[in-house]
Design an enzyme around this catalytic site. Structure first.
Site, mmCIF file in Angstrom:
data_model
loop_
_atom_site.group_PDB
_atom_site.id
_atom_site.type_symbol
_atom_site.label_atom_id
_atom_site.label_comp_id
_atom_site.label_asym_id
_atom_site.label_seq_id
_atom_site.Cartn_x
_atom_site.Cartn_y
_atom_site.Cartn_z
ATOM 1 N N ASN A 1 0.877 -1.206 -0.051
ATOM 2 C CA ASN A 1 -0.040 -0.046 -0.128
ATOM 3 C C ASN A 1 0.992 1.265 -0.150
ATOM 4 O O ASN A 1 1.580 1.262 0.954
ATOM 5 C CB ASN A 1 -0.991 -0.177 1.234
ATOM 6 C CG ASN A 1 -1.616 1.299 1.344
ATOM 7 O OD1 ASN A 1 -2.700 1.550 0.659
ATOM 8 N ND2 ASN A 1 -1.481 2.163 2.273
ATOM 9 N N GLU A 2 0.609 1.984 -1.089
ATOM 10 C CA GLU A 2 1.343 3.337 -0.934
ATOM 11 C C GLU A 2 2.983 3.199 -0.812
ATOM 12 O O GLU A 2 3.550 4.117 -0.280
ATOM 13 C CB GLU A 2 0.989 4.300 0.146
ATOM 14 C CG GLU A 2 -0.678 4.781 -0.155
ATOM 15 C CD GLU A 2 -1.163 5.919 0.739
ATOM 16 O OE1 GLU A 2 -0.547 6.181 1.490
ATOM 17 O OE2 GLU A 2 -2.256 6.555 0.200
ATOM 18 N N ASN B 1 -4.776 5.106 -4.538
ATOM 19 C CA ASN B 1 -5.687 5.984 -3.596
ATOM 20 C C ASN B 1 -5.292 7.315 -3.957
ATOM 21 O O ASN B 1 -4.275 8.026 -4.007
ATOM 22 C CB ASN B 1 -4.746 5.866 -2.277
ATOM 23 C CG ASN B 1 -4.481 4.240 -1.811
ATOM 24 O OD1 ASN B 1 -5.418 3.491 -2.289
ATOM 25 N ND2 ASN B 1 -3.704 3.916 -0.769
ATOM 26 N N TYR C 1 -6.784 16.328 0.343
ATOM 27 C CA TYR C 1 -5.189 16.744 0.802
ATOM 28 C C TYR C 1 -4.669 17.756 -0.272
ATOM 29 O O TYR C 1 -3.796 18.412 -0.255
ATOM 30 C CB TYR C 1 -4.425 15.436 0.706
ATOM 31 C CG TYR C 1 -4.716 14.595 1.771
ATOM 32 C CD1 TYR C 1 -4.484 15.261 3.095
ATOM 33 C CD2 TYR C 1 -4.747 13.294 1.790
ATOM 34 C CE1 TYR C 1 -4.568 14.377 4.244
ATOM 35 C CE2 TYR C 1 -4.916 12.626 2.853
ATOM 36 C CZ TYR C 1 -4.922 13.137 4.087
ATOM 37 O OH TYR C 1 -4.877 12.050 5.344
ATOM 38 N N TRP D 1 -12.369 5.272 1.993
ATOM 39 C CA TRP D 1 -11.593 5.377 3.075
ATOM 40 C C TRP D 1 -12.152 6.333 4.135
ATOM 41 O O TRP D 1 -12.349 7.494 3.827
ATOM 42 C CB TRP D 1 -10.259 5.843 2.852
ATOM 43 C CG TRP D 1 -9.158 5.890 3.781
ATOM 44 C CD1 TRP D 1 -8.908 6.572 4.787
ATOM 45 C CD2 TRP D 1 -8.636 4.431 4.159
ATOM 46 N NE1 TRP D 1 -8.021 6.070 5.707
ATOM 47 C CE2 TRP D 1 -7.987 4.799 5.413
ATOM 48 C CE3 TRP D 1 -8.565 3.315 3.666
ATOM 49 C CZ2 TRP D 1 -7.012 3.745 6.157
ATOM 50 C CZ3 TRP D 1 -7.927 2.338 4.367
ATOM 51 C CH2 TRP D 1 -7.143 2.614 5.361
ATOM 52 N N LYS E 1 -12.342 9.873 8.823
ATOM 53 C CA LYS E 1 -12.795 9.808 7.658
ATOM 54 C C LYS E 1 -13.682 8.738 7.440
ATOM 55 O O LYS E 1 -14.164 8.561 6.550
ATOM 56 C CB LYS E 1 -11.451 9.437 6.623
ATOM 57 C CG LYS E 1 -10.614 10.568 6.479
ATOM 58 C CD LYS E 1 -9.825 10.433 5.176
ATOM 59 C CE LYS E 1 -8.481 11.555 5.357
ATOM 60 N NZ LYS E 1 -7.697 11.198 6.211
HETATM 61 C C1 ADA Z 1 -3.163 7.002 3.398
HETATM 62 C C2 ADA Z 1 -3.205 5.458 3.680
HETATM 63 C C3 ADA Z 1 -4.134 5.261 4.798
HETATM 64 C C4 ADA Z 1 -4.853 6.450 5.315
HETATM 65 C C5 ADA Z 1 -4.821 7.563 4.459
HETATM 66 C C6 ADA Z 1 -5.442 8.845 5.086
HETATM 67 O O1 ADA Z 1 -3.627 7.080 1.767
HETATM 68 O O2 ADA Z 1 -3.158 4.418 2.899
HETATM 69 O O3 ADA Z 1 -3.617 4.474 5.790
HETATM 70 O O4 ADA Z 1 -5.004 6.536 6.376
HETATM 71 O O5 ADA Z 1 -3.952 7.870 3.749
HETATM 72 O O6 ADA Z 1 -6.475 9.059 5.610
HETATM 73 O O7 ADA Z 1 -4.582 10.067 4.897
#
Ligand code: ADA
Length: 723
Positions: free
Chosen positions: A364-365, A419, A425, A499, A520
């Site tokens: 992931n990322e 993502n 952001y 998310w 979130k």
């Molecule tokens: C990322 C990550 C997540 C998460 C999210 C966020 O993209 O993969 O774990 O928490 O950011 O809320 O910023």
């Protein structure tokens, strides 16, 4: 015959020399890991209890302990385990004594460790033995494997035509033994049976006209029981459930399950809860499942690690399509590769039989901090391991915005996720449409999903004119209204994952007026409040008819002409405001013009049998509690971009202008994309090349351009410095 005894109760827990009695599941970070504390406890703690003597071969089974776990029986070291999210066992037959109480001592350590994932991530690494502990006793000398990392010692591969392949391994001698396999259907009827010599690892059975596991439409499960026999007598028995289904991904039309096109309507889930941390019981898992059913999702991304076995079971039963993953996250490191491989093997071996799982995610990322040394090779190695362990499921990775569309990392897995947080952001919500279309045009062969997107929504913050970064429930709902449309408009996008379904603990955070939490979620951390955004999805996804007036908690609101939003999956909604009725035909989001008077206003939405009533207070004095209190960070914090996490091998805003302008990759990009050739010897560049960018970035951030600066820095971090 093996016998399972749960030993969750009656442990002594010792932290910093202080002992207390606890029952499992337990974490020592239930409170400090999710708000309030400046730091949460990360260290070594001890769990102790006594166990009686058990007959036969005896095994200790831990369903999950975070992170490093060392086990001692009667003072003798038995073994250790380095994955905070999986099941593991040790054989203790030779270490327990018949004539005395046996002491079990378990040391658990959640200290940051450079050799172990996750080291840097946006969630709390709660320490403790936070899942069940069992003793498996009276195990025969020869038995189905208990130490091959798998859960039950057999791997079941069903095919839609009715063939069922089962692989099983015997620990101990197979001499003179046979194995019998019996498949029963959901009603308990025997539908297939076969007996073979015990040393035959792979066996084929056949189900006549199998009922397919058809996700939420019909999550039909069969049970495979395997018996090890000696002279016709059963000496060991195991069983597991499985589902018969077939699926594939198409780059034009998306995902197909049992021949039908299904769009994955997904939410992500972390495994923790308010004041409980990760120490959950079946009750909390089942409640989560019900909420996910209610929102109408058909798929869950179980982020960012292996979840409790019980949860995958519930997904099998509910028919959710599950994305399973390991915590290879944020920062790639060669030092952690051995553990990454181990975690992947555990994930796959322990969850192979779940029909709900459709893919294995290996990272992931992972490109977030640019091209770490060995990154692509490391991910490729994990991808190959997943293929070798399971040829029936595709691999996937979740990339992040700053990973270029052209990155070679995108070509590694079979299917892909990105993502994106456009509108939170960075940039505005429309950024997602632009990016998706750009991606599609550039890489039509790649099978893409939106593996994360979201915005923070605090149930106590409200605005009639929500804006990005205000943390209001209203902005969060607006954000999701846009995304769900963008997702639905693109058939080629095989799925998406909000998310997050639930707020979750993230000790590194302090924003939106709360410490230690990522807000979130569509539902609050305690699972008590469904935020407005929840109903946006319910309107689009669920068949259960409802009406929901947005802003139930936005009680004090301006008077005069105001918009009132109703989320509903009905075709027609009638809104009554202080006795005044308006009817609207619409699609999911109904926006009414209403007049809010001073004082109490009763608002009712109605469609058929569905109603929702709220009462609001019209006032022209804004309620100060609806905005972030003074002193709270109101700037949207991108948790991964603080300056101390800068990779020095790659460019950043800590460099001089010249370092960036004369970098060979920057020059290449400038030439190819902007048709600009940067010539080092241009007289104008000579004096400005030495300008440091750090003070300029700081000033720009102060002046309100922090997000742009942060994005610029993240982009530069994807470019390696010239050697
Ligand atoms: C990322 C990550 C997540 C998460 C999210 C966020 O993209 O993969 O774990 O928490 O950011 O809320 O910023």
């Amino acid at each position: 015959m093996r016998k399972i005894t749960n030993i969750n109760s009656g442990w002594d827990f010792i932290k910093d020399g202080v002992a207390e009695k606890v029952d499992l599941p337990h974490t020592w970070n239930a409170v400090d890991g999710q708000g309030g504390a400046d730091e949460y406890y990360r260290g070594r703690c001890v769990y102790e209890r006594t166990i009686p003597y058990f007959d036969g071969r005896v095994y200790l089974e831990f369903c999950g302990a975070n992170t490093v776990c060392e086990v001692f029986v009667n003072g003798i070291y038995i073994g250790s385990h380095e994955n905070g999210y999986s099941m593991f066992r040790f054989e203790i037959t030779d270490f327990i004594k018949a004539d005395e109480e046996n002491t079990l001592r378990v040391i658990v350590d959640n200290t940051a460790n450079e050799f172990l994932y996750p080291e840097m991530a946006d969630f709390t690494f709660y320490g403790g033995i936070y899942r069940d502990v069992n003793i498996i006793s009276e195990v025969a000398q020869s038995h189905f494997a208990l130490l091959d990392m798998s859960l039950c010692g057999m791997y079941i591969t069903p095919k839609a035509d009715g063939r069922v392949f089962v692989k099983s391994l015997i620990e101990g001698s197979c001499m003179g033994l046979t194995k019998e396999f019996v498949i029963t259907d959901a009603e308990g009827n025997e539908v297939a049976k076969r007996e073979v010599e015990a040393d035959k690892d792979a066996v084929k059975l056949f189900i006549e006209e199998p009922v397919l596991w058809d996700a939420t439409a019909n999550p039909y499960l069969y049970t495979m029981t395997a018996r090890l026999k000696k002279d016709g007598e059963i000496i060991d028995e195991i069983s597991d459930r499985f589902g018969v289904r077939e699926f594939y991904f198409d780059s034009v039309k998306g995902f197909f399950l049992n021949g039908k096109n299904v769009k994955m309507k997904g939410v992500s889930r972390h495994q923790d809860r308010w004041q409980m941390g990760n120490a959950l019981t079946l009750k909390e898992h089942a409640e989560d499942i019900e909420l996910i059913k209610e929102v109408g999702a058909n798929s869950i991304r179980l982020a960012h690690y292996q979840h409790d076995e019980k949860f995958y079971d519930l997904c099998d039963e509910a028919g959710f399509l599950v994305w399973a993953e390991i915590p290879v996250i944020s920062n790639f490191s060669k030092k952690k590769q051995a553990q990454a491989k181990f975690m992947l093997e555990e994930l796959i071996r322990q969850n192979y039989n779940h029909p709900s799982i459709y893919c294995w995610s290996v990272a992931n990322e992972i490109g977030i901090n640019g091209a770490a040394s060995g990154l692509a090779a490391g991910i490729k190695e994990l991808n190959d391991i997943a293929h070798a362990l399971d040829s029936t499921r595709p691999t996937v990775t979740a990339q992040v915005t700053m990973t270029s569309i052209n990155s070679k990392l995108n070509e590694i897995p079979d299917i892909l996720g990105y993502n994106h947080y456009y509108g939170w952001y960075m940039q505005t919500v429309e950024g997602i449409d632009k990016w998706l279309d750009k991606f599609r045009e550039a890489k039509p062969h790649l099978k893409l999903s939106l593996s994360e997107y979201g915005a923070e929504g605090m149930t106590n913050l409200h605005s009639a004119n929500p804006v990005q970064g205000d943390y209001t429930e209203e902005y969060q709902a607006y954000y999701h209204e846009h995304y769900i449309k963008a997702i639905n408009e693109r058939d080629w996008l095989w799925g998406s994952y909000v998310w997050n379904m639930f707020d979750f603990g993230s000790a590194i955070r302090n924003e939106g007026g709360v410490k230690g939490r990522n807000n979130k979620g569509l539902v609050t951390f305690d699972r008590k409040i469904k935020k407005d955004a929840f109903f946006v999805y319910k309107a689009y996804w669920s068949d259960e008819k409802f009406v929901h007036i947005a802003g139930e908690r936005f009680v004090d609101r301006p008077t005069g002409e105001q918009k009132i939003k109703v989320y509903s999956n009905c075709d027609k909604v009638t809104l009554t405001v202080n006795g005044e009725k308006t009817e609207l035909e619409g699609d999911k989001i109904f926006e009414f013009d209403a007049v809010i008077k001073e004082g109490e206003n009763v608002i009712t939405a109605k469609s058929g049998k569905c109603t929702h009533k709220i009462t609001v207070n019209g006032t022209d004095i804004p309620n100060p509690d609806y905005v972030l209190p003074d002193g709270c960070e109101s700037f949207v914090r991108n948790w991964f971009s603080s300056s101390d996490e800068i990779n020095p091998d790659n460019l950043s805003l800590n460099d001089n202008l010249g370092d960036i302008l004369f970098n060979s990759e920057v020059q290449r990009l400038a030439k190819n994309h902007a048709k600009i050739t940067i010539d080092k010897d241009m007289p104008i560049l000579k004096p400005i090349a030495k300008i440091p960018l750090k003070p300029i970035s700081k000033l720009a951030t102060k002046l309100g351009a922090g997000e742009a600066i942060s994005m610029a820095n993240q982009f530069l971090q994807t470019i390696e410095k010239d050697k």
